[in-house]
Design an enzyme around this catalytic site. Structure first.
Site, PDB file in Angstrom:
ATOM      1  CB  ILE A 120     -44.327  -6.478  18.536  1.00 13.31           C
ATOM      2  CG1 ILE A 120     -43.464  -5.211  18.493  1.00 13.31           C
ATOM      3  CG2 ILE A 120     -43.454  -7.708  18.650  1.00 13.31           C
ATOM      4  CD1 ILE A 120     -42.670  -4.971  19.783  1.00 13.31           C
ATOM      5  CB  VAL A 121     -44.753 -10.549  15.800  1.00 14.97           C
ATOM      6  CG1 VAL A 121     -43.879 -10.782  17.018  1.00 14.97           C
ATOM      7  CG2 VAL A 121     -45.901 -11.551  15.781  1.00 14.97           C
ATOM      8  CB  VAL A 124     -49.478 -12.586  14.629  1.00 14.42           C
ATOM      9  CG1 VAL A 124     -50.748 -12.794  15.456  1.00 14.42           C
ATOM     10  CG2 VAL A 124     -48.957 -13.924  14.124  1.00 14.42           C
ATOM     11  CB  CYS A 125     -49.616  -8.135  16.775  1.00 16.93           C
ATOM     12  SG  CYS A 125     -49.309  -9.503  17.914  1.00 16.93           S
ATOM     13  CB  VAL A 126     -48.618  -5.706  12.066  1.00 13.85           C
ATOM     14  CG1 VAL A 126     -48.801  -4.648  10.980  1.00 13.85           C
ATOM     15  CG2 VAL A 126     -47.797  -5.134  13.217  1.00 13.85           C
TER      16      VAL A 126
END
Length: 213
Positions: A120-121, A124-126
């Site tokens: 998540i999210v 961005v984070c992935v």
């Protein structure tokens, strides 16, 4: 690495012997942001299914969080409980987990070149560590239904961006089946996992059991 059939087939197929799982920022506060396709309770089920796959198939698993002392909150307790001895990197500020040297070292220490990522999210984070890992020669599988973001537009843009960079998109159900390969090889492990996390499969199994009596 090109996203083509050759890179996913033959002796190079995804397996429990060549893959590692990266669970990025599955934090209690961030869960409230997931609104792109299913209720947060169903999304949580998918995340826990992925964590159970990693556990049951003995995949090296790396956990990380971002600024967890703030509103992002701590890592989902159920995940932490499943992996008490797994590398856990609470990033103090890096948005892209790949910018954290400890995280990258933990990934490389697994010796695995196929990375299974969710978080998540999605946009961005992935997406950020996925693209960074791809540029360093890893083959990356994104678990689309164990990743989430604000809305469908953000999700679709992120998935398109990652796929264009060479990432492979897959569901947790497909991942489990690909790792299992053969029902005759302790297929009860996969059956139990599906019964717990996929209601449709549980109904199928119940119907089969009733019909077999």
């Amino acid at each position: 690495m090109p996203n083509d059939a050759k890179s996913q087939g033959g002796s190079n197929r995804l397996s429990k012997d060549n893959a590692a799982v990266l669970m990025v920022d599955h934090q209690t506060g961030l869960f409230q942001l997931v609104r792109d396709y299913i209720p947060v309770t169903e999304y949580k089920n998918n995340v826990l299914a992925l964590s159970e796959i990693a556990l049951q198939y003995k995949l090296p698993t790396i956990l990380t969080t971002s600024a967890e002392s703030g509103p992002n909150g701590p890592l989902l307790p159920e995940i932490r409980a499943k992996f008490p001895n797994a590398p856990f990197i609470p990033r103090p500020g890096e948005v892209n987990a790949w910018d954290n040297k400890e995280f990258v070292k933990a990934v490389k220490d697994t010796g695995r070149k196929k990375l299974i990522i969710a978080g998540i999210v999605t946009d961005v984070c992935v997406a950020f560590p996925v693209i960074s890992a791809l540029t360093e020669g890893f083959e990356v599988y994104v678990i689309v239904d164990a990743s989430g973001t604000f809305n469908t537009a953000a999700r679709d843009a992120a998935l398109n961006r990652m796929q264009a960079a060479g990432a492979i998109l897959i569901s947790w159900f497909a991942l489990a089946c690909e790792l299992q390969r053969d029902w005759r090889d302790h297929g009860e492990v996969l059956a139990a996992l599906l019964k717990e996390h996929l209601p449709e499969y549980a109904n199928l199994a119940t119907s089969h059991s009733a019909a077999s009596k």
